[in-house]
Motif scaffolding. Structure first.
Motif, PDB file in Angstrom:
ATOM      1  N   TYR A 172     -14.624 -22.184  47.726  1.00 17.26           N
ATOM      2  CA  TYR A 172     -15.967 -22.407  47.092  1.00 17.26           C
ATOM      3  C   TYR A 172     -17.345 -22.444  48.842  1.00 17.26           C
ATOM      4  CZ  TYR A 172     -20.055 -24.408  44.347  1.00 17.26           C
ATOM      5  OH  TYR A 172     -20.537 -23.835  43.647  1.00 17.26           O
ATOM      6  N   PHE A 173     -18.302 -22.031  47.568  1.00 16.35           N
ATOM      7  CA  PHE A 173     -19.200 -22.395  49.233  1.00 16.35           C
ATOM      8  C   PHE A 173     -19.660 -23.625  49.419  1.00 16.35           C
ATOM      9  CE2 PHE A 173     -20.198 -18.659  45.234  1.00 16.35           C
ATOM     10  CZ  PHE A 173     -20.314 -18.129  46.090  1.00 16.35           C
ATOM     11  N   LEU A 191     -20.102 -26.761  42.093  1.00 15.22           N
ATOM     12  CA  LEU A 191     -19.326 -26.574  41.064  1.00 15.22           C
ATOM     13  C   LEU A 191     -17.597 -27.060  41.994  1.00 15.22           C
ATOM     14  CD1 LEU A 191     -20.061 -23.326  38.805  1.00 15.22           C
ATOM     15  CD2 LEU A 191     -20.484 -26.043  38.015  1.00 15.22           C
ATOM     16  N   TRP A 238     -18.421 -13.411  51.585  1.00  8.96           N
ATOM     17  CA  TRP A 238     -18.524 -13.726  49.488  1.00  8.96           C
ATOM     18  C   TRP A 238     -18.294 -11.628  49.280  1.00  8.96           C
ATOM     19  CZ3 TRP A 238     -16.288 -15.341  45.909  1.00  8.96           C
ATOM     20  CH2 TRP A 238     -17.209 -15.082  44.401  1.00  8.96           C
ATOM     21  N   GLN A 271     -16.527 -15.045  40.993  1.00  7.49           N
ATOM     22  CA  GLN A 271     -17.173 -16.092  40.660  1.00  7.49           C
ATOM     23  C   GLN A 271     -16.022 -17.473  41.267  1.00  7.49           C
ATOM     24  OE1 GLN A 271     -18.722 -17.071  37.035  1.00  7.49           O
ATOM     25  NE2 GLN A 271     -20.809 -16.813  37.445  1.00  7.49           N
ATOM     26  N   LEU A 272     -16.789 -17.784  42.302  1.00  5.79           N
ATOM     27  CA  LEU A 272     -16.162 -19.661  42.772  1.00  5.79           C
ATOM     28  C   LEU A 272     -16.527 -20.753  41.772  1.00  5.79           C
ATOM     29  CD1 LEU A 272     -16.592 -18.477  46.933  1.00  5.79           C
ATOM     30  CD2 LEU A 272     -14.484 -18.040  45.147  1.00  5.79           C
ATOM     31  N   PRO A 273     -16.153 -21.682  42.088  1.00  8.36           N
ATOM     32  CA  PRO A 273     -14.547 -22.013  42.954  1.00  8.36           C
ATOM     33  C   PRO A 273     -13.210 -21.067  42.050  1.00  8.36           C
ATOM     34  CG  PRO A 273     -14.837 -23.971  41.286  1.00  8.36           C
ATOM     35  CD  PRO A 273     -15.896 -23.286  40.885  1.00  8.36           C
ATOM     36  N   GLN A 326     -12.729 -20.781  37.233  1.00  7.22           N
ATOM     37  CA  GLN A 326     -13.342 -22.197  35.979  1.00  7.22           C
ATOM     38  C   GLN A 326     -13.190 -23.224  36.417  1.00  7.22           C
ATOM     39  OE1 GLN A 326     -16.079 -20.659  34.994  1.00  7.22           O
ATOM     40  NE2 GLN A 326     -15.138 -18.225  34.566  1.00  7.22           N
ATOM     41  N   SER A 327     -14.794 -23.505  37.158  1.00 12.41           N
ATOM     42  CA  SER A 327     -14.151 -24.620  37.510  1.00 12.41           C
ATOM     43  C   SER A 327     -14.038 -25.965  36.424  1.00 12.41           C
ATOM     44  CB  SER A 327     -15.776 -25.553  37.924  1.00 12.41           C
ATOM     45  OG  SER A 327     -16.599 -25.815  36.952  1.00 12.41           O
ATOM     46  N   TYR A 358     -21.886 -30.954  32.333  1.00 13.24           N
ATOM     47  CA  TYR A 358     -21.853 -29.702  32.549  1.00 13.24           C
ATOM     48  C   TYR A 358     -23.201 -28.507  32.127  1.00 13.24           C
ATOM     49  CZ  TYR A 358     -20.221 -24.679  33.975  1.00 13.24           C
ATOM     50  OH  TYR A 358     -20.212 -23.778  34.641  1.00 13.24           O
ATOM     51  N   ARG A 364     -26.138 -29.964  34.017  1.00 15.91           N
ATOM     52  CA  ARG A 364     -25.867 -29.054  34.834  1.00 15.91           C
ATOM     53  C   ARG A 364     -26.371 -27.739  35.426  1.00 15.91           C
ATOM     54  NH1 ARG A 364     -23.193 -24.136  36.955  1.00 15.91           N
ATOM     55  NH2 ARG A 364     -23.942 -24.190  39.203  1.00 15.91           N
TER      56      ARG A 364
HETATM   57  N1  LIG Z   1     -18.898 -20.831  34.639  1.00 11.44           N
HETATM   58  C1  LIG Z   1     -17.986 -20.475  36.095  1.00 11.44           C
HETATM   59  C2  LIG Z   1     -19.775 -20.105  36.790  1.00 11.44           C
HETATM   60  C3  LIG Z   1     -19.398 -20.607  37.881  1.00 11.44           C
HETATM   61  C4  LIG Z   1     -20.199 -19.696  38.676  1.00 11.44           C
HETATM   62  O1  LIG Z   1     -21.607 -19.871  38.602  1.00 11.44           O
HETATM   63  N2  LIG Z   1     -19.989 -19.726  39.957  1.00 11.44           N
HETATM   64  C5  LIG Z   1     -21.111 -19.510  41.279  1.00 11.44           C
HETATM   65  C6  LIG Z   1     -21.383 -20.518  42.114  1.00 11.44           C
HETATM   66  S1  LIG Z   1     -22.099 -21.669  41.692  1.00 11.44           S
HETATM   67  C7  LIG Z   1     -21.054 -18.066  41.842  1.00 11.44           C
HETATM   68  O2  LIG Z   1     -19.473 -17.778  42.201  1.00 11.44           O
HETATM   69  N3  LIG Z   1     -21.690 -17.298  42.628  1.00 11.44           N
HETATM   70  C8  LIG Z   1     -21.761 -15.827  43.425  1.00 11.44           C
HETATM   71  C9  LIG Z   1     -21.646 -15.199  42.330  1.00 11.44           C
HETATM   72  O3  LIG Z   1     -21.726 -14.952  40.868  1.00 11.44           O
HETATM   73  O4  LIG Z   1     -21.473 -13.947  42.535  1.00 11.44           O
HETATM   74  C10 LIG Z   1     -17.350 -21.683  36.232  1.00 11.44           C
HETATM   75  O5  LIG Z   1     -17.682 -23.041  35.538  1.00 11.44           O
HETATM   76  O6  LIG Z   1     -16.736 -22.104  37.435  1.00 11.44           O
END
Ligand SMILES: N[C@@H](CCC(=O)N[C@@H](CS)C(=O)NCC(=O)O)C(=O)O
Length: 149
Positions: A8-9, A14, A39, A50-52, A63-64, A96, A99
């Motif tokens: 994760y970042f 999340l 990234w 996406q992360l995490p 998916q968190s 959620y 958030r």
């Molecule tokens: N529904 C996903 C949402 C994940 C999400 O939005 N991750 C963001 C960071 S909070 C991310 O990876 N952002 C970078 C990108 O989309 O390139 C979860 O709950 O894991």
């Protein structure tokens, strides 16, 4: 022992729930804080871009909320039955929602609009939803659901 990596970042966002659950389960894991530089390449290798992402012996879990539920079940934090699972899930989904509202403000690039949105949440939204969470915690003996989460 399996090789566990949590990606994760370097923020709570999340990811912190997953890190906390791994710590709760006393799992030794690599807390991989993904940088802006790494990234773009890594994104293409994740299940949903996406992360995490939790990695156990190379297998990826994304998916968190799904990760939280998975680790919660592994470490004895799930409900005893379908009803208890539901109690936990509804609070998690409510959290959620909160958030997502905060994230919407965070990602707004128009600074003036962002300040207005934040002001609106502080006046009209957070007091209501945080009171709701407080009430739930009081009803559950200091926990968010079923007296243990
Ligand atoms: N529904 C996903 C949402 C994940 C999400 O939005 N991750 C963001 C960071 S909070 C991310 O990876 N952002 C970078 C990108 O989309 O390139 C979860 O709950 O894991």
């Amino acid at each position: 022992m399996p090789k566990v990596v949590f990606k994760y970042f370097s923020i709570k966002g999340l990811g912190e729930g997953g890190r906390m659950l791994l710590a709760y389960g006393r799992v030794e894991f690599e807390d991989h804080r993904v940088t802006e530089e790494e990234w773009p390449d890594l994104k293409t290798q994740t299940p949903f871009g996406q992360l995490p992402v939790l990695e156990i012996d190379g297998k990826q879990y994304a998916q968190s909320l799904a990760i939280y539920r998975y680790l919660g079940r592994k470490f004895g934090l799930a409900g005893e039955d379908l009803e208890e699972d539901f109690q936990i899930d509804q609070v998690l989904d409510f959290f959620y929602d909160i958030r997502l509202k905060a994230a919407e403000v965070f990602h707004e690039t128009d600074k003036e609009l962002q300040a207005k949105m934040q002001d609106d949440l502080i006046k009209n939204y957070y007091p209501i939803v945080l009171k709701k969470l407080d009430d739930i915690i009081i009803e559950n003996n200091g926990h968010l659901a079923v007296g243990k989460v």
